[in-house]
Design an enzyme around this catalytic site. Structure first.
Site, PDB file in Angstrom:
ATOM      1  N   LYS A 228      38.882  -6.297   4.803  1.00 12.29           N
ATOM      2  CA  LYS A 228      37.497  -5.786   4.914  1.00 12.29           C
ATOM      3  C   LYS A 228      37.536  -4.282   4.661  1.00 12.29           C
ATOM      4  O   LYS A 228      37.836  -3.491   5.538  1.00 12.29           O
ATOM      5  CB  LYS A 228      36.946  -6.103   6.307  1.00 12.29           C
ATOM      6  CG  LYS A 228      35.639  -5.391   6.683  1.00 12.29           C
ATOM      7  CD  LYS A 228      34.455  -5.851   5.854  1.00 12.29           C
ATOM      8  CE  LYS A 228      33.138  -5.420   6.471  1.00 12.29           C
ATOM      9  NZ  LYS A 228      32.921  -3.970   6.523  1.00 12.29           N
TER      10      LYS A 228
ATOM     11  N   SER B 144      39.379  -3.734   8.737  1.00 14.96           N
ATOM     12  CA  SER B 144      38.596  -2.501   8.675  1.00 14.96           C
ATOM     13  C   SER B 144      39.377  -1.281   9.177  1.00 14.96           C
ATOM     14  O   SER B 144      40.306  -0.837   8.530  1.00 14.96           O
ATOM     15  CB  SER B 144      37.286  -2.699   9.443  1.00 14.96           C
ATOM     16  OG  SER B 144      36.353  -1.713   9.135  1.00 14.96           O
TER      17      SER B 144
ATOM     18  N   ASP C 154      51.543   4.406   3.808  1.00 18.69           N
ATOM     19  CA  ASP C 154      51.550   5.354   2.688  1.00 18.69           C
ATOM     20  C   ASP C 154      52.341   6.623   3.016  1.00 18.69           C
ATOM     21  O   ASP C 154      52.987   7.200   2.132  1.00 18.69           O
ATOM     22  CB  ASP C 154      50.114   5.713   2.298  1.00 18.69           C
ATOM     23  CG  ASP C 154      49.386   4.547   1.646  1.00 18.69           C
ATOM     24  OD1 ASP C 154      50.070   3.634   1.142  1.00 18.69           O
ATOM     25  OD2 ASP C 154      48.145   4.547   1.648  1.00 18.69           O
TER      26      ASP C 154
END
Length: 706
Positions: free
Chosen positions: A505, A480, A491
């Site tokens: 998740k 999460s 990224d």
């Protein structure tokens, strides 16, 4: 389509006879509930209204699944699977009798008609009672009537097995299951009389609980077969379970810090609360099965096989500083031997124990010493009450990490490791703000709701608090919010992500009250700024470390009907470098290092040992063979342990009992006391960081030596 068996299976089933002459009827009759003294359960008006309400609410679910014949088939199959996952209770004639409802459950749900679902549940209860009475009858005849000298096996993986055609065939299966349970207790050193007494008590307890089942038990199993066709995080909470859920969310619960679920007759560990009592004790692991619970250091261990989850939870809960003992079947072992007993001191999970902590250590490479800072983040937390009350010193992940970064800056660290292992998530706000500490500005995560609306979260602070070399360490239990932070660092190419594939998740849930209970359902999905979902796949590390957890047992991809991984349009952002240079070289150096590392050799040997056990889908019911297998496994495990201890300069174990005794004592040490050098994954993350620093220096100096 009605369930049919192929011709050879049918002939086999009809010719099936039990060993030792233990048999009842050749063809089963449907025994009415009243003849078994079972209450015929019927639905209530409150449940009918709640069902209609749920159908309406689930139109807002992220996954727009139409409630039609196709979904009715899935609900039907899931319901039977939830009731009888190992196909030991229902008979072919039962399944064929239920077939008329296969395409009707969608209409039943829309109108709140629960009669058909309750009919199936009542038949299930009758079959379970037959099974328990059969077991008690065999035990009454005597444990010595079982022949453990003959060659016989029990299939342990029955998820795709056929349902029994006759009661004779079914009873042969029941007899084998009982024989296996007796054999486990014999291998644990128990005498026949003690075994008969323990199992008789177990089955009588299960009978009592069967008689205590009420319409809420039937309703909960059925409606969750419905809700979970949407995704595994969408579920109905009965009024009692809703109350327990609220207690868990308040963090006021005193217990062991473990998330549990029912699986077949067992209570299975889903995950441990980071820094909670069970996590600190270091014995209980995800996917372990709890079969007994004892109070105090010497209280009798109560057999909880076949108990309802809420009843097991009530036994495990207790006052702070008291001891609970759990009898456990370790995950993946196929449990051919006796269980393990773990002692855990109950406690509350304190905010200060969940808070970020720092460590510092040095790595020497080619005569140069590199100072590595570590920040361990167990969860993404914020003290909402203090923040809302205007307390200027309220605690949060981002605030604590800011302070720790300043302290590490004074130490003049060469690089930083953010340790997110076992971090199951928490506050989205904190994941967003923590990301902002390491980038100047830009988006951090995208949330897409069930209507297709996209909301991009941005770094709220234009300051950057640390701009040096950085590694983020993750594992399968990083989930999460952890995945949001790790994904953003990857990224932006702001840090190397190392470790193993994360949990996956990537969904957001909402709790909605019903007239009867609550509904938790998925209404949104997380996406990385690259456009990739964190759902299902999780974060794939840049440098892969050996995975400790089996992805088939743990993680989003292991859950049925988990929402898929997908992509959306990337959000404009500016990476901090064009690419991570020489990634394959960094992976190669890591691989070379762990090949000669005693810690990673030990980890790999353990994984190989575990995987061999997991391959076994049948177990012997021959006592001599089972003893030999158990002895062989103990010798394998002892050899792995002693090779490792010898490599680390420690005294080897004399025998397996010596290993069990000393290992249990050592596991009681809190993980916070473990030096960085003894934490193989953390130390190796530091090594990768040093490689990365040296590589960047080499490129900057145009130097080919590395």
């Amino acid at each position: 389509m009605a369930l049919n068996l192929c011709k050879n299976k049918l002939i086999h089933a009809l010719l099936f006879t039990t060993l030792a002459g233990i048999s009842l009827a050749t063809v089963a009759k449907v025994i009415p509930a009243e003849q078994l003294n079972l209450q015929e359960l019927t639905p209530t008006e409150d449940q009918r209204l709640a069902t209609v309400n749920m159908v309406q609410l689930l139109r807002r679910h992220y996954e727009k699944i139409p409630l039609n014949d196709q979904s009715s088939v899935k609900i039907f199959d899931r319901y039977l699977e939830n009731l009888d996952p190992d196909r030991r209770y229902f008979l072919v004639q039962d399944i064929n009798a239920f077939e008329k409802y296969r395409h009707k459950l969608d209409n039943d749900l829309k109108t709140g008609n629960l009669r058909h679902a309750f009919e199936i549940f009542n038949r299930y209860q009758a079959r379970v009672k037959q099974h328990l009475l059969f077991n008690l009858k065999l035990l009454k005849r005597g444990v010595n009537r079982f022949n453990f000298a003959i060659k016989e096996t029990l299939e342990t993986d029955r998820k795709n097995a056929h349902w029994s055609v006759t009661h004779t065939e079914q009873q042969s299966l029941w007899r084998k299951i009982l024989k296996d349970r007796i054999l486990r207790l014999k291998l644990a050193g128990k005498e026949d009389k003690e075994i008969a007494k323990l199992l008789t008590k177990r089955f009588n307890n299960q009978l009592n609980r069967l008689h205590q089942n009420n319409n809420e038990d039937a309703y909960q199993i059925f409606v969750n077969a419905f809700t979970q066709i949407y995704d595994p995080h969408t579920q109905y909470f009965s009024p009692r379970r809703a109350e327990n859920f609220d207690i868990n969310m308040s963090l006021k619960l005193e217990g062991i810090g473990a998330v549990l679920q029912s699986e077949d007759e067992y209570t299975k560990v889903v995950r441990l609360v980071n820094k909670g009592p069970a996590d600190k004790a270091g014995q209980l692991k995800p996917a372990d099965k709890i079969v007994g619970v004892g109070q105090g250091t010497d209280g009798d261990i109560v057999d909880v096989i076949g108990w309802r989850l809420d009843e097991v939870v009530e036994l495990i809960r207790g006052k702070k500083d008291t001891i609970v003992r759990l009898e456990v079947l370790p995950s993946g072992s196929n449990s051919t031997g006796p269980g393990k007993v773990y002692s855990i001191k109950r406690d509350t999970v304190k905010l200060e124990e969940q808070s970020a902590q720092k460590k510092l250590f040095s790595i020497k490479e080619k005569g140069k010493s590199f100072k590595v800072g570590i920040i361990q983040i167990p969860t993404f937390y914020i003290d909402f009450k203090s923040a809302q009350a205007g307390d200027p010193n309220y605690r949060s992940t981002t605030r604590d990490v800011k302070r720790l970064l300043k302290e590490l800056e004074k130490e003049k660290i060469d690089g930083l490791v953010i340790d997110l292992r076992n971090n199951g998530g928490g506050s989205l706000q904190e994941a967003n703000e923590l990301t902002g500490l390491f980038i100047k500005q830009g988006p951090t995560v995208v949330v897409k709701d069930s209507f297709g609306r996209v909301d991009t979260q941005e770094d709220p602070d234009s300051s950057i608090y640390y701009d040096g070399p950085m590694v983020v360490l993750v594992n399968r239990l990083s989930a999460s919010a952890s995945e949001i932070f790790a994904g953003a660092m990857q990224d932006y190419r702001r840090a190397l992500v190392v470790g193993s594939q994360t949990f996956g998740k990537g969904t957001v849930q909402s709790i909605q009250p019903l007239n009867h209970g609550q509904l938790k359902y998925t209404l949104a999905k997380f996406y990385r700024i690259s456009g990739q979902s964190t759902q299902h796949q999780g974060i794939m590390p840049d440098i892969h470390f050996p995975a400790v957890y089996n992805t088939e047992e743990i993680g989003e991809s292991s859950l049925p009907d988990a929402l898929p991984w997908d992509t959306i349009k990337p959000v404009r952002h500016t990476p901090y470098q064009a690419s991570i240079p020489e990634m394959m070289l960094l992976q190669k150096k890591h691989n070379q290092r762990i090949q000669s590392s005693p810690d990673f050799i030990y980890i790999q040997d353990q994984l190989n040992y575990q995987r061999e056990l997991e391959k076994q889908t049948a177990i012997s019911l021959n006592e001599k063979q089972r003893q030999d297998e158990l002895k062989q496994r103990q010798e394998q495990r002892l050899s792995i342990e002693n090779i490792f201890r010898k490599a680390k300069g420690k005294n080897v174990y004399k025998d397996y009992s010596d290993f069990e005794k000393i290992a249990a004592e050592e596991s009681q040490k809190e993980q916070d006391d473990l030096p960085v050098e003894d934490d193989a994954y953390l130390f190796e993350a530091g090594n990768v960081l040093v490689d990365y620093i040296q590589l960047k220096h080499r490129i900057a100096a145009n130097d080919n030596v590395f």
